[in-house]
Design an enzyme around this catalytic site. Structure first.
Site, short mmCIF file in Angstrom:
data_model
loop_
_atom_site.label_atom_id
_atom_site.label_comp_id
_atom_site.label_asym_id
_atom_site.label_seq_id
_atom_site.Cartn_x
_atom_site.Cartn_y
_atom_site.Cartn_z
N LYS A 98 44.75 49.14 41.92
CA LYS A 98 44.92 48.80 40.58
C LYS A 98 43.75 49.10 39.65
CE LYS A 98 44.62 44.31 38.99
NZ LYS A 98 43.87 44.34 37.61
N ASN A 99 42.48 48.57 40.04
CA ASN A 99 41.40 48.78 39.21
C ASN A 99 40.82 50.30 39.06
OD1 ASN A 99 41.58 46.08 38.55
ND2 ASN A 99 39.86 45.56 39.69
N CYS A 138 43.98 38.21 32.36
CA CYS A 138 43.87 36.83 33.12
C CYS A 138 42.98 36.09 32.34
CB CYS A 138 43.20 37.27 34.51
SG CYS A 138 44.32 37.86 35.74
N ARG A 145 35.17 36.76 28.81
CA ARG A 145 35.56 38.02 28.92
C ARG A 145 35.22 38.78 27.49
NH1 ARG A 145 39.98 39.39 33.27
NH2 ARG A 145 38.60 40.95 33.97
N ASP A 168 36.96 39.28 42.63
CA ASP A 168 38.22 39.18 43.09
C ASP A 168 38.66 38.73 44.46
OD1 ASP A 168 38.44 39.90 40.33
OD2 ASP A 168 38.97 42.15 40.87
N ARG A 181 51.27 41.38 38.98
CA ARG A 181 50.42 42.53 38.11
C ARG A 181 49.55 43.30 38.86
NH1 ARG A 181 46.44 39.65 34.96
NH2 ARG A 181 45.63 41.66 35.13
#
Ligand code: UD1
Length: 419
Positions: free
Chosen positions: A22-23, A118, A123, A307, A399
Site C-alpha cells: 500500500k505505502n 488515521c 501529523r 506500523d 484501508r
C-alpha cells in the site's frame, strides 16, 4: 456497520501470499501525474486507499483503467485538467498529500486540503512545505487548504529535520522536473522510497541515493511512460508473521523481501520463534517452545516499524513476563491499548512508553478498531483469545489489508465479516 467476528481455533498453519505494498503504490500512483504518457503498475493491492487515490487522480484529469482481477492499473496523465485535490477525498486519506509534489512540478501549482487518514497524532506537513520552498515555491494557506506555487521549480539543498517518509516522497517528485540539481539530506530510507525512485528512474528521472540518508536528483525536462511492479507489503508480511507467532503456529509467508522485515524477524527470534528464510518465502514457527518477553522501540527504517507496533504488542500480551514498548515516531499511537486491556491484557502507558505484563489469558470482547494497524492488532489478539472477539469500525482495516479475512481463513483462522 460491518464488523469482524474472530475466534481462537488454535495454531495457524499453511501458506499465505503477500500483496503489493500500500505505502509503495500510493506515491507511485501520484507520481504518474508527472508523465504525459501511459504508465502501467502491477501487483497493485485491491484496497480502499488505492481506490481513493484512483478517484483523486481521475478528478485531476488522469485516465484510470483499473483491472483488480489482475492487480493492474493503467494510468494516463496526458492531460492534467485541475491542480486541486477534492477536499472530500483528501480528508479520507492522508496520502492524498502525495499528489502535491507531482502537481506542483507538472502544472506550477498544487492545492491540497489539509489531509485526513488515521487518527494517530498531529501529523503535520511542515517538512513537505519546507522542501517545496527550498525548490523555489511560494506557500499560501487558506481555509483548511494549502497551495504551493512556482512557475518552474529550481534545484535546491534541503535538510529534513526528521526523515519523514511522505516529505521525502513529495520533495523527490517535485524535484525530478526542477531545473538543476537537488540534494535532500536526512531523508527517509524506507523500501517504499527506493521503489518510488526506481519507478521514477524508469520514467527517465535521474535520482541517486534512494535507500541512503542523502538523495541527489538531476532535474530533467520531461518523464515518459513505463511499467512497474510494486514491492511486496512489508507491514502485511509482518502482520502475518505475528499471526503465526500469536497462535503458536507454523506459517509460510510467500512473496516477501526478507531484508525489508529484518527488525520483525529479529524481534520474533528474540521472543523464541523460529524464522526460516526459504526459497519459497519466510517460514515462521512458534509451536516448538515457550516464547519469552522482549522490548521494542519504533524508529524510522531500518528500525522497528511503527506500523508493526500494535500488532507486536498484541503478541507480547500473550508472552509471560514484562515487555516494554516505546513509540518514538507518532505521539498518539496507543489507542489499541484500551481495547487490548478490555480483552484481558495488562498494559500500562506512561507517555511514549507502554509496559506489557504478558501472560494473562485474553478473552473475547466487543472492541473498536481505532486505526488501520490497531485494528489488525485486535484481529490478532482475537485469534489468541477465548470466546468471540467482535471488532467494529473495520473500514480502517480494509484501508490497508487486501482480502484479510480470506487470507487468514486460508491458514486456518476462524474469522468472518458481518454487515
Ligand atoms: C508513512 C506511512 C505510514 C507510516 C509512516 C511512518 C504512507 C502512505 N504512510 O506516513 O504508514 O506509519 O510513514 O513510517 O506511506 N512529520 C512532521 N512534519 C512533516 C511530516 C511528518 O513533523 O512534515 C512527523 C509526523 O508527525 C510523524 C513523523 O514525522 O511524527 C513520521 O511521519 P512520516 O514519516 O511523514 O509519515 P507519513 O509519510 O505520514
Amino acid at each position: 456497520m460491518a464488523k469482524f467476528l474472530v475466534e481462537n481455533k488454535g495454531p495457524l498453519r499453511g501458506e499465505v501470499t503477500i500483496s503489493g505494498a500500500k505505502n509503495a503504490v500510493l506515491p507511485i500512483m501520484a507520481a504518474t501525474i508527472l508523465a504525459s504518457e501511459e504508465c502501467v503498475i502491477q501487483d497493485v493491492p485491491d484496497l480502499r486507499d488505492v481506490d481513493v487515490m484512483c478517484q483523486i487522480l481521475e478528478s485531476l484529469g488522469v485516465k484510470v483503467n483499473a483491472d483488480f482481477s489482475n492487480n493492474r492499473l493503467s494510468l494516463n496523465a496526458a492531460e492534467i485538467l485541475y491542480n486541486e485535490t477534492p477536499h472530500e477525498l483528501a480528508k479520507r486519506m492522508r496520502a492524498s498529500i502525495l499528489t502535491m509534489g507531482p502537481l506542483l512540478a507538472r502544472t506550477g501549482s498544487a492545492v491540497v486540503a489539509l489531509p485526513g487518514g488515521c487518527a494517530i497524532g498531529a501529523r503535520p506537513i511542515d517538512l513537505h512545505l519546507k522542501g517545496f520552498e527550498a525548490l523555489g515555491a511560494e506557500i499560501i494557506f487558506s481555509d483548511n487548504q494549502v497551495e504551493a506555487r512556482a512557475d518552474r521549480l529550481k534545484g535546491g539543498r534541503i535538510y529534513l529535520d526528521y526523515p519523514s517518509v511522505g516529505a521525502t516522497e513529495n520533495i523527490i517528485t517535485a524535484a525530478v522536473l526542477a531545473e538543476g540539481t537537488t540534494i535532500i539530506e536526512n531523508v527517509a530510507e524506507e523500501p517504499e522510497i527506493v521503489d518510488l525512485a526506481n519507478y521514477l528512474n524508469k520514467m527517465g528521472a535521474k535520482i541517486k541515493g534512494a535507500g541512503t540518508d542523502t538523495i541527489k536528483i538531476e532535474g530533467v525536462e520531461r518523464l515518459h511512460g513505463t511499467t512497474h511492479t510494486v514491492i511486496p507489503d512489508r507491514i502485511e508480511t509482518g502482520t502475518f508473521m505475528v499471526a503465526a507467532a500469536i497462535t503458536r503456529g507454523d506459517v509460510l509467508i510467500k512473496n516477501v523481501v526478507p531484508d525489508h522485515v529484518r527488525p520483525v524477524i529479529a524481534k520474533l527470534k528474540e521472543c523464541g520463534c523460529t524464522v526460516e528464510d526459504t526459497i519459497d518465502g519466510l517460514r515462521v514457527k512458534a509451536d516448538t517452545g515457550r516464547l519469552t518477553a522482549t522490548d521494542i522501540k519504533t524508529l524510522p527504517y531500518p528500525g522497528f516499524p511503527t506500523d508493526m507496533q500494535s500488532q507486536f504488542m498484541a503478541l507480547l500480551t500473550t508472552v509471560e513476563g514484562k515487555s516494554t514498548v516505546i513509540e518514538t515516531v507518532f505521539e498518539n499511537r496507543y489507542m489499541h491499548i484500551t481495547e487490548l486491556n478490555r480483552m484481558g491484557a495488562d498494559i500500562v502507558t506512561d507517555g511514549r512508553s507502554a509496559v506489557v505484563h504478558g501472560g494473562a489469558p485474553l478473552h473475547g470482547a466487543s472492541v473498536m478498531s481505532t486505526d488501520l494497524r490497531a485494528g489488525a492488532a485486535l484481529v490478532l489478539a482475537g485469534l489468541a483469545a477465548s470466546g468471540v472477539t467482535e471488532i467494529s469500525e473495520i473500514y480502517h482495516i480494509e484501508r490497508g489489508y487486501t482480502e484479510f479475512v480470506e487470507k487468514l481463513r486460508g491458514i486456518g483462522a476462524d474469522i468472518r465479516r458481518e454487515d
